[in-house]
Scaffold this active site. Structure first.
Site, PDB file in Angstrom:
ATOM      1  CD  GLU A 161      43.996  39.144  36.805  1.00  0.00           C
ATOM      2  OE1 GLU A 161      44.551  38.220  36.169  1.00  0.00           O
ATOM      3  OE2 GLU A 161      44.206  40.351  36.574  1.00  0.00           O
TER       4      GLU A 161
ATOM      5  CD  GLU B 164      48.392  43.840  36.783  1.00  0.00           C
ATOM      6  OE1 GLU B 164      47.932  42.990  37.569  1.00  0.00           O
ATOM      7  OE2 GLU B 164      48.380  43.698  35.545  1.00  0.00           O
TER       8      GLU B 164
ATOM      9  CG  HIS C  13      44.016  43.762  35.447  1.00  0.00           C
ATOM     10  ND1 HIS C  13      43.883  42.728  34.551  1.00  0.00           N
ATOM     11  CD2 HIS C  13      43.353  44.819  34.910  1.00  0.00           C
ATOM     12  CE1 HIS C  13      43.176  43.136  33.511  1.00  0.00           C
ATOM     13  NE2 HIS C  13      42.840  44.414  33.699  1.00  0.00           N
TER      14      HIS C  13
ATOM     15  CG  HIS D  28      41.356  38.770  33.455  1.00  0.00           C
ATOM     16  ND1 HIS D  28      42.084  38.485  32.342  1.00  0.00           N
ATOM     17  CD2 HIS D  28      42.154  39.550  34.239  1.00  0.00           C
ATOM     18  CE1 HIS D  28      43.292  39.046  32.446  1.00  0.00           C
ATOM     19  NE2 HIS D  28      43.359  39.698  33.587  1.00  0.00           N
TER      20      HIS D  28
HETATM   21 ZN   LIG Z   1      44.804  40.777  34.621  1.00  0.00          ZN
END
Ligand SMILES: [Zn+2]
Length: 228
Positions: A26, A146, A81, A12
Site C-alpha cells: 500500500e 480508499e 489509501h 503509511h
Molecule cells: Zn491505509
C-alpha cells in the site's frame, strides 16, 4: 487572491507498509498516486500549491500528518489509501463526529468521490464516515480515499499498472478541482491523460499553406500545433 493550499497525504510509509498482497504494498501505491496527483494539479490548475506529508518512503504518525497540514494552514487535506479485507472498489471517508464545517466537508468529498468513480471505473462502495485520526485532528475540511482492495485479484491487477495509478491520480486532480472550483491553466489544452494523448483537430485544408498559417496562429497562442 490567496493561494489554495492542498495537502495530499500518501498513507503509511517506512516501517509501516500498510496493506500487503498480490506482490503490492500500500505504501508504494499511495506515494505514487500522491506524487502524480501533485504533478497533475500543478500542471493543470492555477493558484494551487500542493504539499505532500511525505515525498519518500518514510514513516510519519497520523498525528504528525494532521499537524503538518494544520501548521501549513492548508485549505484542504486529502489522505490517499488502498483498502484491504476482501472487498471490491472505491470508498471515501470524512470524520464522523459533529463539527462546524461538516456539511462543507461532505459536499467537497461528494464532488471528489463522484469524479473518481466516473473516471476510474471502480465499483462504488459508498460515501462513508469514520473516526479516523487524520480526519479528526486536521482543522480544515479533510477526506480519505480508499482506492481499491490490494487483496482483491481484479483490483490488484488494476493497481499493478502505472497508467492506472496515473488514472487514479488524474481523477483526484479533476475531482479536487471540481470540488474547489479551481481555474484551469490557459495553456493546458492538450494534456496527457492517464498515458493517453487526446488530439483536437482545429482545421482541415486543401491547401497546405492555409494549414501552416493556422498552425502558426496556434503556436503564437501557446498551443502545440502539428500538421498531419
Ligand atoms: Zn491505509
Amino acid at each position: 487572491m490567496a493561494e489554495f493550499v492542498q495537502v495530499l497525504d500518501p498513507g503509511h510509509g517506512g516501517h509501516d507498509p500498510g496493506a500487503v498482497a498480490n506482490g503490492l504494498r500500500e505504501k508504494d501505491l499511495t506515494l505514487k498516486i500522491a506524487l502524480y496527483t501533485r504533478d497533475y494539479i500543478h500542471e493543470l490548475y492555477e493558484g494551487v500549491k500542493v504539499y505532500l506529508t511525505r515525498e519518500q518512503d518514510v514513516f510519519l504518525s497520523l498525528s504528525e500528518r494532521a499537524a503538518f497540514a494544520n501548521r501549513l494552514g492548508a485549505t484542504h487535506f486529502c489522505s490517499i489509501h488502498i483498502n484491504a479485507g476482501g472487498g471490491d472498489g472505491f470508498e471515501s471517508f470524512i470524520y464522523s463526529g459533529s463539527y462546524a464545517n461538516k456539511s462543507k466537508t461532505n459536499a467537497l468529498r461528494n464532488a471528489l468521490h463522484d469524479v473518481i468513480i466516473a473516471e476510474t471505473g471502480f465499483k462504488d462502495r459508498g460515501k462513508k464516515e469514520a473516526n479516523l485520526a487524520v480526519l479528526r485532528e486536521t482543522t480544515m475540511p479533510a477526506v480519505l480515499t480508499e482506492n481499491g482492495f490490494i487483496d482483491n485479484r481484479n483490483n490488484a491487477d488494476f493497481l499493478k499498472s502505472d497508467a492506472n495509478l496515473r488514472k487514479i491520480a488524474l481523477a483526484h486532480a479533476h475531482g479536487l478541482a471540481k470540488a474547489h472550483d479551481w481555474k484551469t491553466k490557459a495553456n493546458s489544452v492538450s494534456k496527457l491523460s492517464a498515458g493517453k494523448l487526446y488530439r483536437v483537430q482545429v482545421g482541415a485544408f486543401a491547401n497546405r499553406e492555409n494549414a501552416e498559417c493556422l498552425a502558426e496562429e496556434l503556436k503564437k497562442k501557446g498551443y502545440p500545433a502539428i500538421i498531419v
